[in-house]
Design an enzyme around this catalytic site. Structure first.
Site, short mmCIF file in Angstrom:
data_model
loop_
_atom_site.label_atom_id
_atom_site.label_comp_id
_atom_site.label_asym_id
_atom_site.label_seq_id
_atom_site.Cartn_x
_atom_site.Cartn_y
_atom_site.Cartn_z
N ASP A 115 9.78 21.62 -10.96
CA ASP A 115 10.95 21.46 -11.81
C ASP A 115 12.22 21.45 -10.97
OD1 ASP A 115 9.24 21.57 -13.99
OD2 ASP A 115 9.59 23.71 -14.33
N ARG A 116 13.27 20.85 -11.51
CA ARG A 116 14.55 20.76 -10.80
C ARG A 116 14.98 22.13 -10.26
NH1 ARG A 116 19.70 17.78 -11.74
NH2 ARG A 116 18.78 16.83 -13.61
#
Length: 274
Positions: A118-119
């Site tokens: 995830d970011r």
């Protein structure tokens, strides 16, 4: 057997790179020949010489936008990703703003995606440099990967010091993953150990399955969301980031079959947040 300068041999092994980069690798001590670090680009080698790039001892010296290279050979590249950067582009984000874009500039050609973070999750992520390596790793990812350990700072004090979370996951239209009792969802299994308890608990998590947002969804369902994760129920943000980190990965090399293991340092604040 005829000898040739190390620079010439590197050009044969890594045609996607250039002599300037080879000299940088050699200067940084990232090239070994028959197990020894070589620092002279003119050193003679033969075709039978075991020339390698990216040994674990010399790793972690080259930074790219959004992360740091911790291992590289002709088939793979392993990155220690910073929090806040996408692994691959998303709508509204240009490729050059993603880790994929950074690697494409570094390699001068697109890498192959093996898995994602995830970011706002930091830590170790693996890319392939050849399609064969990508397909071999992805063919049976959960078998090829022998160990994946995350660290998470979660809200509250867990009632059990260790346990297993086993549930089914689905994703709604808002792209939020949630736990469901429906067995037609994706089975998700993880094992956790509490390393430190308190207002925030530091938890070590070993994934048995690697589902999208698995840790975030399962710990929200447990009543202990990951700190800084408002999307998944968190009401605190002590580190000003999602407190989730891909700490360790151990997997079989898709071409050689050798076991590779890497560990990313625990981010600042994970062990001291109160």
């Amino acid at each position: 057997m005829p000898e040739k300068p190390l620079l010439d041999r590197l050009a044969e092994l890594y045609p996607e790179s250039n002599r300037t980069r080879f000299r940088q690798w050699i200067k940084a001590g990232r090239i070994t020949v028959d197990g020894a670090i070589i620092t002279d680009p003119r050193s003679p080698v033969t075709e039978k010489s075991d020339v390698r790039l990216g040994n674990a001892q010399a790793a972690g010296r080259e930074a790219i936008r959004g992360g740091r290279i911790v291992y590289e050979d002709k088939d793979l590249i392993v990155i220690d990703k910073e929090a806040g950067i996408l692994t691959v582009p998303a709508p509204g984000v240009r490729k050059e703003q993603s880790l994929l874009g950074s690697l494409e500039r570094y390699l001068r050609r697109p890498p192959f995606i093996v898995h994602r973070l995830d970011r706002d999750t930091s830590g170790l992520v693996v890319f392939a440099k050849t399609e064969q390596a990508q397909q071999t790793l992805q063919k049976d990812w959960n078998t090829n990967v022998e160990e994946r350990i995350y660290l998470a700072l979660v809200e509250g004090e867990l009632s059990e010091s260790r346990g297993t979370l086993r549930s089914y996951l689905k994703e709604n239209r808002a792209q939020k993953v949630y736990v469901t009792e429906d067995a037609d969802g994706a089975l998700a299994i993880l094992h956790y150990t509490v390393l430190r308890s308190g207002r925030f608990s530091l938890v070590q998590i070993e994934l048995e399955t690697g589902r999208k947002n698995q840790i975030r969804a399962q710990f929200e369902d447990l009543g202990h969301p990951v700190a800084g994760d408002a999307k998944y129920g968190a009401t605190t943000d002590p580190l000003r980031r999602l407190a989730l980190h891909a700490h360790t990965i151990r997997f079989r090399h898709p071409i050689t079959g050798a076991t590779l293991a890497f560990e990313s340092p625990t981010p600042r604040g994970f062990e001291t947040a109160e």
